[in-house]
Design a protein around this motif. Structure first.
Motif, PDB file in Angstrom:
ATOM      1  N   HIS A 124     -69.690   1.745   8.355  1.00 46.76           N
ATOM      2  CA  HIS A 124     -69.490   1.784   6.907  1.00 46.76           C
ATOM      3  C   HIS A 124     -70.488   2.784   6.338  1.00 46.76           C
ATOM      4  O   HIS A 124     -71.691   2.709   6.635  1.00 46.76           O
ATOM      5  N   ALA A 132     -64.848   5.166   6.558  1.00 42.53           N
ATOM      6  CA  ALA A 132     -65.273   4.167   7.536  1.00 42.53           C
ATOM      7  C   ALA A 132     -64.436   4.349   8.803  1.00 42.53           C
ATOM      8  O   ALA A 132     -63.363   4.967   8.780  1.00 42.53           O
ATOM      9  N   ARG A 260     -63.430  -1.976   0.961  1.00 41.47           N
ATOM     10  CA  ARG A 260     -64.118  -2.770   1.985  1.00 41.47           C
ATOM     11  C   ARG A 260     -63.662  -4.227   1.973  1.00 41.47           C
ATOM     12  O   ARG A 260     -63.696  -4.901   3.007  1.00 41.47           O
ATOM     13  N   PRO A 292     -68.610  -5.370   6.316  1.00 42.20           N
ATOM     14  CA  PRO A 292     -69.406  -4.435   5.521  1.00 42.20           C
ATOM     15  C   PRO A 292     -70.600  -5.117   4.880  1.00 42.20           C
ATOM     16  O   PRO A 292     -70.603  -6.332   4.679  1.00 42.20           O
TER      17      PRO A 292
END
Length: 298
Positions: A124, A132, A260, A292
């Motif tokens: 991340h 990512a 995320r 994350p």
């Protein structure tokens, strides 16, 4: 197939995953060192923290473990984990059910021993323009058979068509020497696997995914799995270099945090590796390394 032969093959596979881990860790720390200008370039370059992980079998005996390598709060990487593991022992009932639900394994009820080794990576990024990424490869063995699995996929919160095309082209170049049918077949599998049904959308822009891969030629299947691992750094670092110097806004960061949330939902609800790791008693911090550091839901 003799036990001695498979003992050697297990050793070779586990050693390769560790070597790949070492290459990736060194490359990522090199990226941190190089980012001396541009957004979020202040402070010390990020470094991986290492911790040995362990697993206990259903009877409490030692059942393997691994190495958890995590970098947090770097210049380029907000959180990245590169874990390797080698675990073994009898499969518990829940793990047996999970495994046999998708694959016929002769004799598993009579002899539930297993051995598995692999590498698992999730990154991340600080900059919302840098995607990512996820990558893993693994070998699995039971007395009834063996197979390989893995793949990699790109997960941008702000999509760039050239990044997607470049990432896929690099994966295809590494797949094609092993068979022209592999990349298109495993790309389609990734599109199906990395889909979030309750959101009716993909987790990212895809990549390749394969599982239960056993052609009967161990050397060929291992060579392919190695090339999937070798494809990762050139496929991903090209995107990092293209985007890490871009400025970002508060709105861009908000977009990243919301995306995320999708990643977290997928990994907690659908991901096979997460489920299997928890079902077999592996270190939960290592299993959940993929989550994350921050996310947001609306």
């Amino acid at each position: 197939m003799t036990d001695d032969l498979f003992t050697d093959r297990k050793r070779r596979a586990a050693l390769w995953f560790r070597e790949l881990r070492d290459q990736i860790v060194a490359a990522f720390e090199g990226v941190e060192d190089a980012h001396t200008d541009g957004p979020h370039s202040g402070g010390a370059p990020g470094r991986f923290e290492l911790r040995e992980t362990s697993r206990q079998g259903p009877d409490g005996s030692d059942a393997g473990g691994g190495l958890m390598s995590v970098m947090r709060g770097g210049r380029v990487f907000e959180k990245v984990g590169v874990n390797v593991s080698e675990v073994y022992g009898p499969l518990g009932d829940q793990a047996q059910r999970s495994l046999t639900a998708r694959k016929e394994i002769p004799g598993l009820q009579d002899d539930p021993r297993f051995w598995a080794s692999g590498i698992s990576l999730v990154a991340h990024m600080q900059n919302p323009h840098v995607p990512a990424v996820h990558m893993n490869t693994r070998m699995f063995w039971t007395p009834g058979g063996w197979w390989f699995g893995g793949g990699s996929d790109l997960n941008p919160c702000i999509e760039y068509a050239e990044d997607t095309a470049d990432f896929h082209a690099t994966l295809q170049r590494h797949c094609d020497p092993h068979g022209a049918d592999l990349y298109p077949r495993f790309k389609e599998w990734a599109d199906e696997y990395f889909f979030i049904p309750h959101r009716k959308r993909a987790r990212g822009v895809g990549g390749i995914f394969y599982d239960d891969h056993c052609t009967g030629d161990w050397e060929a299947d291992f060579a392919f799995t190695q090339d999937v691992g070798r494809a990762f750094l050139p496929a991903f670092l090209a995107q990092v270099e293209r985007r890490r110097m871009m400025d970002w806004s508060d709105a861009d960061k908000e977009t990243q945090l919301i995306h995320r949330g999708l990643y977290a939902e997928y990994n907690l609800v659908y991901d096979r590796g997460t489920k299997f790791g928890l079902q077999t008693g592996h270190d939960p911090d290592a299993v959940l390394m993929s989550l994350p550091p921050f996310a947001r839901w609306v």
